[in-house]
Write a protein that holds these residues in place. Structure first.
Motif, PDB file in Angstrom:
ATOM      1  N   VAL A 261       0.943  -2.276  -7.266  1.00 53.07           N
ATOM      2  CA  VAL A 261       1.114  -2.062  -5.726  1.00 53.07           C
ATOM      3  C   VAL A 261      -0.189  -1.574  -5.158  1.00 53.07           C
ATOM      4  CG1 VAL A 261       2.183  -0.378  -4.172  1.00 53.07           C
ATOM      5  CG2 VAL A 261       3.463  -1.283  -6.224  1.00 53.07           C
ATOM      6  N   PRO A 262      -0.558  -2.362  -4.013  1.00 50.56           N
ATOM      7  CA  PRO A 262      -0.200  -3.374  -3.238  1.00 50.56           C
ATOM      8  C   PRO A 262      -0.528  -4.551  -3.628  1.00 50.56           C
ATOM      9  CG  PRO A 262      -1.911  -2.502  -2.200  1.00 50.56           C
ATOM     10  CD  PRO A 262      -1.980  -1.772  -3.376  1.00 50.56           C
ATOM     11  N   GLU A 263      -1.233  -5.041  -4.787  1.00 47.12           N
ATOM     12  CA  GLU A 263      -1.816  -6.368  -5.069  1.00 47.12           C
ATOM     13  C   GLU A 263      -0.805  -7.242  -5.346  1.00 47.12           C
ATOM     14  OE1 GLU A 263      -4.981  -3.260  -6.045  1.00 47.12           O
ATOM     15  OE2 GLU A 263      -2.725  -3.591  -6.589  1.00 47.12           O
ATOM     16  N   ASP A 264       0.222  -6.865  -6.185  1.00 46.37           N
ATOM     17  CA  ASP A 264       1.388  -7.841  -6.507  1.00 46.37           C
ATOM     18  C   ASP A 264       2.471  -7.660  -5.590  1.00 46.37           C
ATOM     19  OD1 ASP A 264      -0.213  -8.764  -8.586  1.00 46.37           O
ATOM     20  OD2 ASP A 264       0.741  -7.093  -9.717  1.00 46.37           O
ATOM     21  N   VAL A 265       2.781  -6.414  -5.193  1.00 46.96           N
ATOM     22  CA  VAL A 265       4.096  -5.959  -4.357  1.00 46.96           C
ATOM     23  C   VAL A 265       3.754  -4.793  -3.356  1.00 46.96           C
ATOM     24  CG1 VAL A 265       6.438  -5.304  -4.341  1.00 46.96           C
ATOM     25  CG2 VAL A 265       5.570  -6.496  -6.293  1.00 46.96           C
ATOM     26  N   ALA A 266       4.044  -5.168  -2.210  1.00 47.92           N
ATOM     27  CA  ALA A 266       3.782  -4.260  -1.233  1.00 47.92           C
ATOM     28  C   ALA A 266       5.185  -3.324  -1.004  1.00 47.92           C
ATOM     29  CB  ALA A 266       3.456  -4.631   0.217  1.00 47.92           C
ATOM     30  N   VAL A 267       5.089  -1.923  -1.041  1.00 50.55           N
ATOM     31  CA  VAL A 267       6.112  -1.284  -0.712  1.00 50.55           C
ATOM     32  C   VAL A 267       6.066  -0.244   0.454  1.00 50.55           C
ATOM     33  CG1 VAL A 267       7.594   0.607  -1.643  1.00 50.55           C
ATOM     34  CG2 VAL A 267       6.501  -0.992  -3.295  1.00 50.55           C
ATOM     35  N   VAL A 268       7.134  -0.261   1.200  1.00 51.24           N
ATOM     36  CA  VAL A 268       7.269   0.623   2.512  1.00 51.24           C
ATOM     37  C   VAL A 268       8.482   1.368   2.422  1.00 51.24           C
ATOM     38  CG1 VAL A 268       7.459   0.659   4.906  1.00 51.24           C
ATOM     39  CG2 VAL A 268       6.056  -1.089   3.879  1.00 51.24           C
ATOM     40  N   GLY A 269       8.258   2.674   2.533  1.00 52.84           N
ATOM     41  CA  GLY A 269       9.468   3.663   2.796  1.00 52.84           C
ATOM     42  C   GLY A 269       9.842   3.943   4.143  1.00 52.84           C
ATOM     43  N   PHE A 270      10.607   5.012   4.197  1.00 48.13           N
ATOM     44  CA  PHE A 270      11.223   5.562   5.376  1.00 48.13           C
ATOM     45  C   PHE A 270      11.767   6.890   5.328  1.00 48.13           C
ATOM     46  CE2 PHE A 270      13.798   5.880   9.213  1.00 48.13           C
ATOM     47  CZ  PHE A 270      13.555   4.660  10.146  1.00 48.13           C
ATOM     48  N   ASP A 271      10.934   7.774   6.098  1.00 45.95           N
ATOM     49  CA  ASP A 271      11.243   9.207   6.333  1.00 45.95           C
ATOM     50  C   ASP A 271       9.874   9.852   6.761  1.00 45.95           C
ATOM     51  OD1 ASP A 271      13.919   9.493   5.937  1.00 45.95           O
ATOM     52  OD2 ASP A 271      13.571  10.110   3.665  1.00 45.95           O
ATOM     53  N   GLY A 272       8.677   9.564   6.219  1.00 49.35           N
ATOM     54  CA  GLY A 272       7.613  10.095   6.316  1.00 49.35           C
ATOM     55  C   GLY A 272       7.574  11.295   5.769  1.00 49.35           C
ATOM     56  N   SER A 273       7.909  11.745   4.697  1.00 47.41           N
ATOM     57  CA  SER A 273       7.965  12.876   4.027  1.00 47.41           C
ATOM     58  C   SER A 273       6.875  13.196   3.356  1.00 47.41           C
ATOM     59  CB  SER A 273       9.469  12.887   3.120  1.00 47.41           C
ATOM     60  OG  SER A 273       9.253  12.070   2.222  1.00 47.41           O
ATOM     61  N   THR A 274       6.685  14.507   2.506  1.00 46.96           N
ATOM     62  CA  THR A 274       5.855  14.620   1.948  1.00 46.96           C
ATOM     63  C   THR A 274       5.706  13.962   0.577  1.00 46.96           C
ATOM     64  OG1 THR A 274       7.150  16.559   0.856  1.00 46.96           O
ATOM     65  CG2 THR A 274       5.731  17.468   2.482  1.00 46.96           C
ATOM     66  N   LEU A 275       6.795  13.471   0.402  1.00 45.90           N
ATOM     67  CA  LEU A 275       6.744  12.423  -1.052  1.00 45.90           C
ATOM     68  C   LEU A 275       5.782  11.134  -0.593  1.00 45.90           C
ATOM     69  CD1 LEU A 275      10.509  12.223  -2.149  1.00 45.90           C
ATOM     70  CD2 LEU A 275       8.733  12.969  -3.378  1.00 45.90           C
ATOM     71  N   ALA A 276       6.005  10.714   0.684  1.00 45.53           N
ATOM     72  CA  ALA A 276       5.170   9.699   1.131  1.00 45.53           C
ATOM     73  C   ALA A 276       3.779   9.730   1.027  1.00 45.53           C
ATOM     74  CB  ALA A 276       5.666   9.161   2.571  1.00 45.53           C
ATOM     75  N   GLU A 277       3.510  11.295   1.272  1.00 46.67           N
ATOM     76  CA  GLU A 277       1.892  11.366   1.376  1.00 46.67           C
ATOM     77  C   GLU A 277       1.381  11.816  -0.084  1.00 46.67           C
ATOM     78  OE1 GLU A 277       1.113  14.964   3.829  1.00 46.67           O
ATOM     79  OE2 GLU A 277       2.521  14.429   5.515  1.00 46.67           O
ATOM     80  N   ALA A 278       2.135  12.091  -0.934  1.00 47.96           N
ATOM     81  CA  ALA A 278       1.693  12.429  -2.211  1.00 47.96           C
ATOM     82  C   ALA A 278       1.600  11.175  -3.094  1.00 47.96           C
ATOM     83  CB  ALA A 278       2.873  13.398  -2.825  1.00 47.96           C
ATOM     84  N   ALA A 279       2.413  10.148  -2.409  1.00 47.03           N
ATOM     85  CA  ALA A 279       2.302   8.740  -3.351  1.00 47.03           C
ATOM     86  C   ALA A 279       1.320   7.841  -2.512  1.00 47.03           C
ATOM     87  CB  ALA A 279       3.969   8.360  -3.457  1.00 47.03           C
ATOM     88  N   ASP A 280       0.920   8.223  -1.316  1.00 43.30           N
ATOM     89  CA  ASP A 280       0.141   7.366  -0.680  1.00 43.30           C
ATOM     90  C   ASP A 280       0.989   6.144  -0.283  1.00 43.30           C
ATOM     91  OD1 ASP A 280      -2.172   6.928   0.723  1.00 43.30           O
ATOM     92  OD2 ASP A 280      -3.087   5.986  -0.719  1.00 43.30           O
ATOM     93  N   LEU A 281       2.302   6.409   0.059  1.00 41.33           N
ATOM     94  CA  LEU A 281       3.116   5.438   0.387  1.00 41.33           C
ATOM     95  C   LEU A 281       3.059   4.777   1.928  1.00 41.33           C
ATOM     96  CD1 LEU A 281       6.025   3.618  -0.475  1.00 41.33           C
ATOM     97  CD2 LEU A 281       6.975   5.952   0.179  1.00 41.33           C
ATOM     98  N   SER A 282       3.445   3.719   2.322  1.00 43.16           N
ATOM     99  CA  SER A 282       3.293   3.407   3.677  1.00 43.16           C
ATOM    100  C   SER A 282       5.006   3.868   3.887  1.00 43.16           C
ATOM    101  CB  SER A 282       3.314   1.897   3.835  1.00 43.16           C
ATOM    102  OG  SER A 282       1.608   1.605   3.612  1.00 43.16           O
ATOM    103  N   SER A 283       5.003   4.387   4.979  1.00 41.17           N
ATOM    104  CA  SER A 283       6.452   4.983   5.262  1.00 41.17           C
ATOM    105  C   SER A 283       6.743   5.084   6.758  1.00 41.17           C
ATOM    106  CB  SER A 283       6.653   6.315   4.685  1.00 41.17           C
ATOM    107  OG  SER A 283       7.967   6.803   5.000  1.00 41.17           O
ATOM    108  N   VAL A 284       7.905   4.805   7.332  1.00 43.48           N
ATOM    109  CA  VAL A 284       8.324   5.057   8.665  1.00 43.48           C
ATOM    110  C   VAL A 284       8.521   6.402   9.059  1.00 43.48           C
ATOM    111  CG1 VAL A 284      10.343   4.428  10.553  1.00 43.48           C
ATOM    112  CG2 VAL A 284       9.308   2.648   9.004  1.00 43.48           C
ATOM    113  N   TYR A 285       7.697   7.049   9.730  1.00 40.44           N
ATOM    114  CA  TYR A 285       7.932   8.548   9.927  1.00 40.44           C
ATOM    115  C   TYR A 285       8.955   8.844  11.312  1.00 40.44           C
ATOM    116  CZ  TYR A 285       6.906  13.402  11.679  1.00 40.44           C
ATOM    117  OH  TYR A 285       7.010  14.687  11.938  1.00 40.44           O
ATOM    118  N   MET A 286       9.991   9.656  10.704  1.00 43.38           N
ATOM    119  CA  MET A 286      10.726  10.272  11.634  1.00 43.38           C
ATOM    120  C   MET A 286      10.828  11.601  11.884  1.00 43.38           C
ATOM    121  SD  MET A 286      14.472   9.579   9.706  1.00 43.38           S
ATOM    122  CE  MET A 286      14.893  10.491   8.188  1.00 43.38           C
TER     123      MET A 286
END
Length: 320
Positions: A261-286
């Motif tokens: 990730v992301p070379e083979d598979v891109a990942v996008v989450g949803f929430d924009g929580s501290t989990l996303a920040e800690a995992a360096d995860l692209s995420s939709v912030y609400m």
């Protein structure tokens, strides 16, 4: 004969409000609009009404027995670890506490597997989370009620732009060249279905190969769902996870499968929580905190404009 002293009931009758509203208007700083407070206080002055000690106690948020007024946050979630595993609920509580501020009102959190039956212990206001259908409508008939996300017809709610957020996530994956896109959607709740609808608006229109599995916003289910996606589409190059907790399960499955990730598979989450920040995860912030704060402010003062949809925004990080 001395004229009988006016009572709170007299003030309420002349002002055209309930006795409880009259009490809060005279003595409190929450629960009534400025217009109502001015009208009630003017009537009280004209009648010569003087609040007694019980009424003054209500002004501090305490009833005659010394009990505090309370706002109940009712969360329906059958995951026993939900309160610790899902950052969303902590953010809801943070927003609610911000709105209450220094008012002497208790905020009570209640997590249950299914909506409880109505009883006589009615709170000052009730904030519903994951409560839909007749249960939500029944609570609304009982007293001040507002929902996070759509609940039932006639129930006031505040919610993020879930559909717009799903659209943003899909557009990002398509625009960055991903062609074999998978998705782990959420349960049959309004917010999850809105995210799904927004995501499919883009991927369906772009004629991309989309494989999907419905989940339940838990890490374990998402892990199993991601493994199923990989079995169905071995060359999967992107996954949309309908919440950040779901994304954690997806990332684990990809890691175990040797997919980078992301070379083979891109990942996008949803929430924009501290989990996303800690995992360096692209995420939709609400803006969950503002969502909850807006809901509680409306409980405290129903005369405020009805809250509506709050905007979402995609934060791109290294996972995509």
């Amino acid at each position: 004969m001395n004229k009988q002293r006016p009572t709170l009931a007299d003030v309420a009758r002349v002002a055209g409000v309930s006795r409880a509203t009259a009490s809060r208007a005279i003595n409190g700083e929450y629960g009534t609009s400025e217009e109502s407070r001015d009208r009630v206080r003017a009537v009280a002055a004209r009648l010569g009404f003087e609040p007694n000690a019980v009424a003054r106690a209500l002004a501090t948020g305490r009833g005659s027995a010394g009990r505090r007024e309370r706002i109940e946050i009712l969360i329906v979630d059958d995951d026993p670890d939900a309160m610790s595993a899902k950052p969303f609920y902590g953010r809801v509580l943070t927003g609610a506490m911000r709105a209450v501020g220094d008012r002497d009102i208790a905020v009570e959190v209640r997590q249950v597997a299914r909506p409880p039956a109505l009883d006589d212990n009615v709170p000052f206001g009730r904030l519903l989370v994951n409560v839909a259908g007749e249960a939500g409508a029944a609570y609304a008939r009982q007293g001040r009620t507002i929902a996070l996300g759509r609940s039932a017809p006639g129930v006031t709610y505040v919610a993020p732009d879930n559909e717009g957020g799903g659209f943003q996530a899909a557009a990002h994956l398509v625009n960055t060249g991903r062609k074999r896109i998978g998705a782990v959607f959420g349960p049959q709740t309004p917010c999850a279905q809105e995210r799904k609808a927004g995501f499919l608006r883009v991927t369906t229109g772009a004629a991309r190969a989309v494989v999907s599995v419905d989940g339940d916003f838990t890490r374990a289910t998402a892990y199993a769902a991601a493994k199923e996606l990989l079995a169905r589409e071995p060359l999967l190059d992107a996954v949309f996870a309908a919440c950040d907790v779901t994304a954690m399960g997806v990332l684990r499955a990809l890691r175990e499968a040797g997919r980078r990730v992301p070379e083979d598979v891109a990942v996008v989450g949803f929430d924009g929580s501290t989990l996303a920040e800690a995992a360096d995860l692209s995420s939709v912030y609400m803006p969950v905190e503002e969502e909850a704060a807006s809901a509680v402010r409306h409980l405290l003062d129903p005369a405020l404009p009805r809250p509506g949809r709050l905007p979402t925004s995609l934060t791109v990080r290294s996972s995509s």
